[in-house]
Design an enzyme around this catalytic site. Structure first.
Site, PDB file in Angstrom:
ATOM      1  N   LYS A  53      15.014   1.984   5.393  1.00  5.74           N
ATOM      2  CA  LYS A  53      15.348   1.538   4.044  1.00  5.74           C
ATOM      3  C   LYS A  53      16.842   1.636   3.858  1.00  5.74           C
ATOM      4  CE  LYS A  53      12.960   0.292   0.322  1.00  5.74           C
ATOM      5  NZ  LYS A  53      11.606  -0.290   0.308  1.00  5.74           N
TER       6      LYS A  53
HETATM    7  N1  GLU Z   1      10.871  -3.874   0.057  1.00  4.15           N
HETATM    8  C1  GLU Z   1       9.529  -4.202   0.420  1.00  4.15           C
HETATM    9  C2  GLU Z   1       8.707  -2.937   0.573  1.00  4.15           C
HETATM   10  O1  GLU Z   1       9.064  -1.894   0.065  1.00  4.15           O
HETATM   11  C3  GLU Z   1       9.448  -5.125   1.611  1.00  4.15           C
HETATM   12  C4  GLU Z   1       9.967  -4.590   2.897  1.00  4.15           C
HETATM   13  C5  GLU Z   1       9.999  -5.591   4.021  1.00  4.15           C
HETATM   14  O2  GLU Z   1       9.495  -6.695   3.881  1.00  4.15           O
HETATM   15  O3  GLU Z   1      10.554  -5.235   5.071  1.00  4.15           O
HETATM   16  O4  GLU Z   1       7.645  -2.951   1.138  1.00  4.15           O
END
Ligand code: GLU
Length: 419
Positions: free
Chosen positions: A109
């Site tokens: 993240k």
């Molecule tokens: N931000 C989204 C999540 O928390 C998508 C993450 C992604 O597609 O890599 O799942």
């Protein structure tokens, strides 16, 4: 047990759930240490020129929690209250999420402390490009693949893709997902998280013997996840009776016309004073009696302070970490069927995976194929989690964590330790 004053720290919430599941699995102590600690954490301080000529320095993070099963995968968040602990928690949730739906990724993240609501597009572009330049050695299609999250969108991904590609001297579409369709994005990606929420909600209604056509739904949050969930649920025949936002809530017992409400919000900037419903108290709306509650905004909206007030039969966690660890036992005691975030909102990263596969093949699927494959994977994962919960006599969240931790631990054991 988690002390009350730590309740709202997302990292504490993530660790509390991890510890519970690891203990139930009787996980080896060494593996516990590995899985509790992020693999890599990068902090950057990025100088950016604002439109008025002033210089500002923004702090950005990228945390790779695990790369055992494949590249780190997960969004980048732009918000004024981003913290390293929050990014760490969100990164670990991505590891477990990808493992629950069994796609070949680890978890990561990113975040930048900034307030997108007061920055111009040009300023956001400069922040994004400089952040990407600083992360050149960290991200990549084989190593770490960012995506949108709170405060970022398709345009942000386009800038990242372009900056990365300029440095590499050739176009690298697979470095990010959630891109615009014309730049190698996938059909169905924008709706994917909401569609996943719908799919698991329908499975849960079936499991509880409830008729979807009679189901009353309350959605908290009306951004991409909340808006798409509400829209797809109402198209599927469920009655979305209330939408709750930070500045107000609207209600219609017969079900809100979500397309009209989205139009009203886009025109006026708010959901309040919508013709097709009545304004209700936003602080009470989440406690309406309903069949399905979809918290689809931020962390910690259901805590030990309010969990006892929830009157839903099912909670579909569209957001990451909407429920604190101390709220879990309260919901359990009330007999609420919780579809935990790492399962409920996994539709987004699942279609991100499909996007990455399409980019790498240079061959793009039609929307029907994307949606069919998403449904197949979400239904199978829902059943895996629920069967696991029943077999081991634990709640759905603990089951999802146990299943995920077991899969990641197995990979680490099989790979062995490089020393
Ligand atoms: N931000 C989204 C999540 O928390 C998508 C993450 C992604 O597609 O890599 O799942």
């Amino acid at each position: 047990m988690l002390a009350q004053h730590d309740e709202l720290n997302p990292l504490q919430a993530a660790e509390a759930r991890f510890d519970l599941a690891a203990e139930a699995l009787n996980l080896d102590e060494g593996l516990c240490k590995i899985l509790r600690t992020p693999t890599r954490e990068v902090i950057v301080h990025i100088p950016v020129e604002l439109d008025d000529g002033r210089l500002e320095v923004f702090t950005g993070y990228r945390v790779q929690h695990s790369i055992a099963r494949g590249p780190a995968k997960g969004g980048i968040r732009y918000a004024p209250d981003v913290t390293l602990d929050e990014v760490r928690a969100l990164a670990s949730w991505m590891t477990w999420k990808c493992a629950v739906v069994n796609i070949p990724y680890g978890g990561g993240k990113g975040g930048v402390i900034c307030d997108p609501s007061i920055l111009s597009q040009r300023e956001l572009e400069r922040i994004t490009r400089r952040y990407t330049a600083e992360m050149m050695d960290v991200i990549g299609p084989e190593s770490d693949v960012p995506a949108p999250d709170l405060g970022t969108n398709q345009q942000t991904m386009a800038w990242i893709m372009d900056t990365y590609s300029m440095h590499k001297r050739h176009t690298v579409t697979a470095v990010v997902t959630g891109k615009p369709l014309d730049l190698g994005g996938s059909r169905g990606r924008t709706e994917a998280t909401g569609r996943g929420c719908l799919i698991v909600t329908l499975e849960a209604l079936k499991k509880l013997g409830l008729d979807p056509k009679q189901a009353r739904v309350v959605v908290q949050g009306f951004g991409n996840v909340g808006g798409q969930s509400a829209s797809l649920m109402s198209k599927a025949g469920l009655k979305v009776v209330a939408i709750v936002e930070w500045d107000g809530a609207v209600y219609n017992a017969k079900g809100l016309d979500i397309a009209a409400l989205l139009k009203h919000r886009n025109e006026t900037g708010s959901i309040v004073d919508f013709e097709g419903g009545e304004n209700i108290d936003k602080d009470e709306a989440m406690y309406l009696e309903c069949d399905v509650l979809v918290p689809a905004a931020k962390e910690n909206v259901i805590s030990s302070a309010n969990a006892h007030k929830i009157r839903a039969k099912i909670i579909t966690e569209g957001a990451n970490g909407p429920t604190t660890a101390l709220a879990d036992p309260v919901l359990k005691a009330k007999g609420i069927f919780v579809i935990p975030d790492i399962l409920a909102n996994a539709g987004g990263v699942t279609v991100s995976y499909f996007e990455w596969v399409q980019d790498r093949q240079g061959y793009f699927w039609n929307e029907q194929l994307v949606n069919e494959r998403l449904e197949e994977l979400m239904v199978a994962s829902f059943r895996d989690v629920v069967n696991y919960a029943e077999k081991h006599g634990v709640d759905n969240r603990t089951a999802a964590y146990m299943l995920a931790i077991d899969r990641v631990a197995f990979t680490i054991k099989l790979r062995g330790l490089y020393a």
